[in-house]
Design a protein around this motif. Structure first.
Motif, PDB file in Angstrom:
ATOM      1  N   UNK A  95       0.835  -1.212   0.000  1.00  0.00           N
ATOM      2  CA  UNK A  95       0.000   0.000   0.000  1.00  0.00           C
ATOM      3  C   UNK A  95       0.869   1.261   0.000  1.00  0.00           C
ATOM      4  N   UNK A  96       2.001   1.219   0.715  1.00  0.00           N
ATOM      5  CA  UNK A  96       2.887   2.390   0.749  1.00  0.00           C
ATOM      6  C   UNK A  96       3.752   2.457  -0.507  1.00  0.00           C
ATOM      7  N   UNK A  97       4.082   1.279  -1.073  1.00  0.00           N
ATOM      8  CA  UNK A  97       4.882   1.236  -2.311  1.00  0.00           C
ATOM      9  C   UNK A  97       4.122   1.867  -3.482  1.00  0.00           C
ATOM     10  N   UNK A  98       2.796   1.992  -3.337  1.00  0.00           N
ATOM     11  CA  UNK A  98       1.994   2.637  -4.390  1.00  0.00           C
ATOM     12  C   UNK A  98       2.516   4.026  -4.745  1.00  0.00           C
ATOM     13  N   UNK A  99       3.258   4.634  -3.841  1.00  0.00           N
ATOM     14  CA  UNK A  99       3.793   5.966  -4.136  1.00  0.00           C
ATOM     15  C   UNK A  99       4.707   5.930  -5.364  1.00  0.00           C
ATOM     16  N   UNK A 100       5.322   4.778  -5.620  1.00  0.00           N
ATOM     17  CA  UNK A 100       6.071   4.598  -6.868  1.00  0.00           C
ATOM     18  C   UNK A 100       5.261   3.830  -7.910  1.00  0.00           C
ATOM     19  N   UNK A 101       4.515   2.853  -7.448  1.00  0.00           N
ATOM     20  CA  UNK A 101       3.871   1.908  -8.365  1.00  0.00           C
ATOM     21  C   UNK A 101       2.766   2.584  -9.184  1.00  0.00           C
ATOM     22  N   UNK A 102       2.105   3.580  -8.594  1.00  0.00           N
ATOM     23  CA  UNK A 102       1.049   4.278  -9.334  1.00  0.00           C
ATOM     24  C   UNK A 102       1.280   5.787  -9.313  1.00  0.00           C
ATOM     25  N   UNK A 103       1.616   6.327 -10.501  1.00  0.00           N
ATOM     26  CA  UNK A 103       1.820   7.793 -10.593  1.00  0.00           C
ATOM     27  C   UNK A 103       0.513   8.489 -10.259  1.00  0.00           C
ATOM     28  N   UNK A 104      -0.599   7.864 -10.648  1.00  0.00           N
ATOM     29  CA  UNK A 104      -1.907   8.453 -10.402  1.00  0.00           C
ATOM     30  C   UNK A 104      -2.129   8.596  -8.889  1.00  0.00           C
ATOM     31  N   UNK A 105      -1.786   7.541  -8.117  1.00  0.00           N
ATOM     32  CA  UNK A 105      -1.907   7.623  -6.655  1.00  0.00           C
ATOM     33  C   UNK A 105      -0.986   8.697  -6.095  1.00  0.00           C
ATOM     34  N   UNK A 106       0.270   8.703  -6.551  1.00  0.00           N
ATOM     35  CA  UNK A 106       1.229   9.627  -5.941  1.00  0.00           C
ATOM     36  C   UNK A 106       0.879  11.080  -6.280  1.00  0.00           C
ATOM     37  N   UNK A 107       0.390  11.323  -7.497  1.00  0.00           N
ATOM     38  CA  UNK A 107      -0.004  12.701  -7.850  1.00  0.00           C
ATOM     39  C   UNK A 107      -1.229  13.134  -7.028  1.00  0.00           C
ATOM     40  N   UNK A 108      -2.185  12.227  -6.859  1.00  0.00           N
ATOM     41  CA  UNK A 108      -3.396  12.571  -6.092  1.00  0.00           C
ATOM     42  C   UNK A 108      -3.030  12.852  -4.632  1.00  0.00           C
ATOM     43  N   UNK A 109      -2.096  12.062  -4.100  1.00  0.00           N
ATOM     44  CA  UNK A 109      -1.656  12.264  -2.710  1.00  0.00           C
ATOM     45  C   UNK A 109      -1.013  13.645  -2.557  1.00  0.00           C
ATOM     46  N   UNK A 110      -0.131  13.984  -3.513  1.00  0.00           N
ATOM     47  CA  UNK A 110       0.560  15.280  -3.431  1.00  0.00           C
ATOM     48  C   UNK A 110      -0.435  16.433  -3.555  1.00  0.00           C
ATOM     49  N   UNK A 111      -1.427  16.253  -4.426  1.00  0.00           N
ATOM     50  CA  UNK A 111      -2.431  17.306  -4.602  1.00  0.00           C
ATOM     51  C   UNK A 111      -3.226  17.493  -3.303  1.00  0.00           C
ATOM     52  N   UNK A 112      -3.695  16.360  -2.755  1.00  0.00           N
ATOM     53  CA  UNK A 112      -4.535  16.418  -1.550  1.00  0.00           C
ATOM     54  C   UNK A 112      -3.807  17.070  -0.378  1.00  0.00           C
ATOM     55  N   UNK A 113      -2.498  16.802  -0.261  1.00  0.00           N
ATOM     56  CA  UNK A 113      -1.750  17.295   0.901  1.00  0.00           C
ATOM     57  C   UNK A 113      -0.831  18.474   0.563  1.00  0.00           C
ATOM     58  N   UNK A 114      -1.077  19.114  -0.583  1.00  0.00           N
ATOM     59  CA  UNK A 114      -0.336  20.333  -0.985  1.00  0.00           C
ATOM     60  C   UNK A 114       1.182  20.143  -0.978  1.00  0.00           C
ATOM     61  N   UNK A 115       1.633  19.025  -1.507  1.00  0.00           N
ATOM     62  CA  UNK A 115       3.081  18.797  -1.625  1.00  0.00           C
ATOM     63  C   UNK A 115       3.493  19.302  -3.012  1.00  0.00           C
ATOM     64  N   UNK A 116       4.494  20.186  -3.083  1.00  0.00           N
ATOM     65  CA  UNK A 116       4.792  20.841  -4.361  1.00  0.00           C
ATOM     66  C   UNK A 116       5.219  19.873  -5.466  1.00  0.00           C
ATOM     67  N   UNK A 117       4.522  19.933  -6.577  1.00  0.00           N
ATOM     68  CA  UNK A 117       4.809  19.084  -7.739  1.00  0.00           C
ATOM     69  C   UNK A 117       4.198  19.744  -8.970  1.00  0.00           C
ATOM     70  N   UNK A 118       4.447  19.161 -10.161  1.00  0.00           N
ATOM     71  CA  UNK A 118       3.880  19.739 -11.388  1.00  0.00           C
ATOM     72  C   UNK A 118       2.362  19.540 -11.411  1.00  0.00           C
TER      73      UNK A 118
END
Ligand code: AMP
Ligand code: GLY
Length: 427
Positions: A95-118
């Motif tokens: 479940x935590x490895x999803x941060x690499x395994x799914x770009x869609x998950x990692x982008x959504x996580x960054x968006x939800x928690x305001x982590x700076x990304x494109x």
């Protein structure tokens, strides 16, 4: 303690080299390892995806800690399985490895928690019409990424509308990335310089190792295709202590907190690919493991009991004091098989390693195997010829790495000539 390391590449050779130096280590087993690691531990031939056999091996050999090198076993739940059997693991659950395994998950996580990304949009393969109309109103260049794992090659930078249409066609219709491309992420293009940051973490606390810079393109001057990485150096002067502080507080800590809040506690190495932009550092990608070849230059700069650090992370009680940093510098030049990252031949005898008589050089083995007592090429990235200096002198480190790599020969050998040059205007 008894440690079992999983993997067989240059990154794992560097992990084995560093773990072996740990005071707390009793025995090191490597599954499956490669011939370069024979002097560092016992190489064990168990299929990495046979979790039952791995568990049995760990129980029989009183393994205290399993360290997982590559992402694939993490993506299919090796850490979950071993933990469920009471074995301590350095490496995240599925479940935590999803941060690499799914770009869609990692982008959504960054968006939800305001982590700076494109900025980005996401599309499924059933939404071809929507993507094509989106591309007509987009700014260029833009970046199209396959959602899933694609061995570092699932990213296409598109300079104009035609290139973008072509990329979508290749991913959705020709399926060049297979099912990893069933979903895509389309990102704004970020301008800036890149660095790789490794945060060793128990999911709550973390320690960042010296930042490195990778060289992903195959050719000198960052030309040609993307590869897994043609060389690296550390420390990256781009990441000043002030910038590291911003990365710690605005990126690493919030990401760990976000994963925790989502019930996906991350134990292992959180790799942040950072773009230093005019607006500050932003995340290019997260990986759920150490980088390759960055590990080859970062770990030789780590002092102290590295195995203890990893064990403390696995125990969810991170002991940052078990390591310190040498203040030295390191440059790794990858000697590759000609043709990589496309097709290349294997089985060529590797000569010259024994001609390198320099205590400041380590030759990390990656795509190699032993045939009739000889070491032969067996992959795209064959060796990581790495200089390690006590002092922070990247010019000298570069010189030494190239003197050494020039002594190596095998048919079709290829390497870049400019590894670490990007650092010099910053030193
Ligand atoms: P990734 O596999 O996501 O790290 O992407 C591979 C490489 O593509 C990165 O190291 C960057 O050089 C480049 N890249 C990826 N995303 C972006 C972006 N949004 N803007 C600019 N370059 C990017
Ligand atoms: N060197 C890039 C990576 O390990 O993903």
């Amino acid at each position: 303690m008894n440690v079992c390391l999983i993997g067989s590449g240059g990154r794992e050779h560097a992990l084995a080299y560093r773990i072996k130096k740990s005071k707390s280590l009793s025995n090191l087993f490597i599954i499956p390892g490669n011939p370069g690691m024979e002097s560092l531990g016992n190489l064990i031939d168990i299929p990495v995806n046979d979790f039952e056999a791995l568990t049995e091996f760990c129980k029989e050999n009183l393994i205290d800690l399993v360290v997982v090198g590559p992402e694939q076993p993490l993506a299919v739940g090796i850490a979950d399985y071993l933990r469920s059997k009471g074995i301590k693991v350095f490496g995240p659950d599925k479940a935590a490895a999803d941060i690499e395994v799914s770009k869609s998950f990692s982008k959504a996580l960054m968006k939800k928690y305001s982590i700076p990304t494109a900025k980005y949009e996401e599309f499924g393969s059933g939404q071809k019409d929507e993507v094509l109309s989106y591309l007509t109103v987009s700014d260029y260049p833009l970046v199209i990424k396959a959602d899933g794992l694609a061995a570092g090659k699932g990213v296409i930078i598109c300079n104009n509308h035609d290139e973008a249409k072509d990329a979508v066609e290749k991913i959705f219709t020709e399926k060049i990335f297979g099912s990893a491309g069933d979903k895509i992420v389309i990102e704004e293009f970020m301008h800036g310089l890149e660095a790789s940051v490794f945060a060793v973490t128990d999911g709550v606390n973390f320690v960042c190792l010296p930042a490195a810079q990778d060289h992903k393109r195959v050719g000198d001057g960052d030309t040609g295709k993307n590869t897994g990485g043609m060389g690296a150096y550390a420390p990256a002067p781009l990441i000043t202590p002030q910038l590291q502080n911003v990365i710690d507080t605005k990126i690493i800590q919030p990401t760990l907190n976000a994963l925790l809040a989502e019930g996906r506690r991350f134990i292992g190495c959180l790799y942040a690919g950072i773009m230093v932009t005019a607006e500050g550092p932003k995340v290019v990608e997260f990986n759920c493991r150490f980088g390759d070849p960055e590990t080859q230059v970062v770990l030789p700069l780590v002092e102290g009991d590295f195995a203890k650090l990893l064990y403390s992370a696995a125990e969810m009680n991170l002991d940052k004091s078990s390591v310190s940093f040498s203040g030295g510098s390191s440059v790794c030049v990858v000697a590759a098989s000609g043709g990589y990252p496309d097709e290349f031949k294997k089985g060529y005898e590797i000569k010259g390693i024994d001609q390198i008589n320099d205590d400041d050089i380590i030759v990390f083995h990656a795509g190699v195997k032993k045939t009739d007592g000889k070491i032969v090429t067996n992959g795209g990235r064959v060796l990581g010829v790495t200089s390690v200096l006590k002092e922070n002198d990247l010019k000298k480190a570069k010189e030494k790495a190239y003197t050494a790599v020039n002594k190596i020969c095998f048919d079709d050998i290829y390497f870049r000539h400019d590894i670490s040059d990007k650092a010099f205007d910053k030193v």
